[in-house]
Design an enzyme around this catalytic site. Structure first.
Site, PDB file in Angstrom:
ATOM      1  N   THR A   1      67.839  15.290  48.062  1.00 54.66           N
ATOM      2  CA  THR A   1      67.072  16.331  47.390  1.00 54.66           C
ATOM      3  C   THR A   1      66.834  17.463  48.375  1.00 54.66           C
ATOM      4  OG1 THR A   1      64.980  15.231  47.910  1.00 54.66           O
ATOM      5  CG2 THR A   1      65.987  14.719  45.770  1.00 54.66           C
TER       6      THR A   1
ATOM      7  N   VAL B   1      64.268  19.591  49.496  1.00 58.88           N
ATOM      8  CA  VAL B   1      63.228  19.662  50.523  1.00 58.88           C
ATOM      9  C   VAL B   1      63.371  18.500  51.507  1.00 58.88           C
ATOM     10  CG1 VAL B   1      60.739  19.795  50.964  1.00 58.88           C
ATOM     11  CG2 VAL B   1      61.698  20.904  48.946  1.00 58.88           C
ATOM     12  N   CYS B   2      63.764  17.336  51.016  1.00 55.22           N
ATOM     13  CA  CYS B   2      63.955  16.184  51.904  1.00 55.22           C
ATOM     14  C   CYS B   2      65.089  16.455  52.894  1.00 55.22           C
ATOM     15  CB  CYS B   2      64.244  14.922  51.102  1.00 55.22           C
ATOM     16  SG  CYS B   2      62.857  14.405  50.072  1.00 55.22           S
ATOM     17  N   THR B   3      66.160  17.033  52.402  1.00 57.77           N
ATOM     18  CA  THR B   3      67.273  17.388  53.277  1.00 57.77           C
ATOM     19  C   THR B   3      66.821  18.416  54.301  1.00 57.77           C
ATOM     20  OG1 THR B   3      68.844  16.907  51.506  1.00 57.77           O
ATOM     21  CG2 THR B   3      69.638  18.281  53.327  1.00 57.77           C
TER      22      THR B   3
ATOM     23  N   LEU C   1      64.633  16.658  57.064  1.00 59.35           N
ATOM     24  CA  LEU C   1      65.379  15.865  58.039  1.00 59.35           C
ATOM     25  C   LEU C   1      66.376  16.706  58.836  1.00 59.35           C
ATOM     26  CD1 LEU C   1      65.910  12.442  56.258  1.00 59.35           C
ATOM     27  CD2 LEU C   1      63.954  13.323  57.528  1.00 59.35           C
TER      28      LEU C   1
END
Length: 154
Positions: free
Chosen positions: A42, A44-46, A49
């Site tokens: 997704t 924002v998660c990408t 990280l």
């Protein structure tokens, strides 16, 4: 209950994307940055990280380790790690115990999904005490990366 600075970090034993068991005690005598994220692949998660990936050398130079935890399966995390070239372990909290222990857990998430990790960041010192804790209620927000850096260098 929210975890705060000064508390002992909850122990965990989780499987990595390489199907190896990883525990908090594996990082004793080191500083550890733990990132919780809702879901692999997704936006924002990408971004969260990838920001850590791009700062990896900085943290490594300070002797700090990084792990990232989600409720995704180890197999999903393996593909996510490969696609984005993450140098740090991605850990599967598939049973949702660690997310709950750290207070980084949505009972109800979007699209009717239940039991998803909240976006959060913790810095654990060499004695496995929390020295920085941030749990975000809105999955669209990113952790305070400057505050994480400050916690590592203090």
């Amino acid at each position: 209950m929210a975890l705060t600075s000064g508390q002992k970090a909850p122990d965990f034993k989780l499987f990595s994307s390489e199907l190896k068991e990883v525990s908090l005690s594996d990082y004793s005598s080191k500083k550890l940055i733990i990132h919780f994220f809702p879901m692999a692949f997704t936006g924002v998660c990408t971004e969260q990280l990838c920001t850590m990936r791009d700062s990896f050398g900085y943290y490594e130079g300070l002797g700090a380790e990084i792990v990232a935890i989600s409720v995704d399966s180890p197999f999903t995390l393996a593909q996510f790690k490969e696609d984005n070239h993450y140098q740090f372990p991605l850990l599967s909290d598939f049973n949702k115990e660690t997310s709950q222990a750290y207070g980084a857990y949505y009972e109800d998430f979007v699209f009717g999904l239940k039991g998803v990790a909240k976006r959060a960041a913790f810095v654990i010192d060499e004695n496995q005490t929390i020295i920085y804790a941030e749990v975000l209620e809105a999955a669209s927000e990113l952790p305070d990366f400057d505050a994480i850096k400050k916690a590592i260098t203090n």
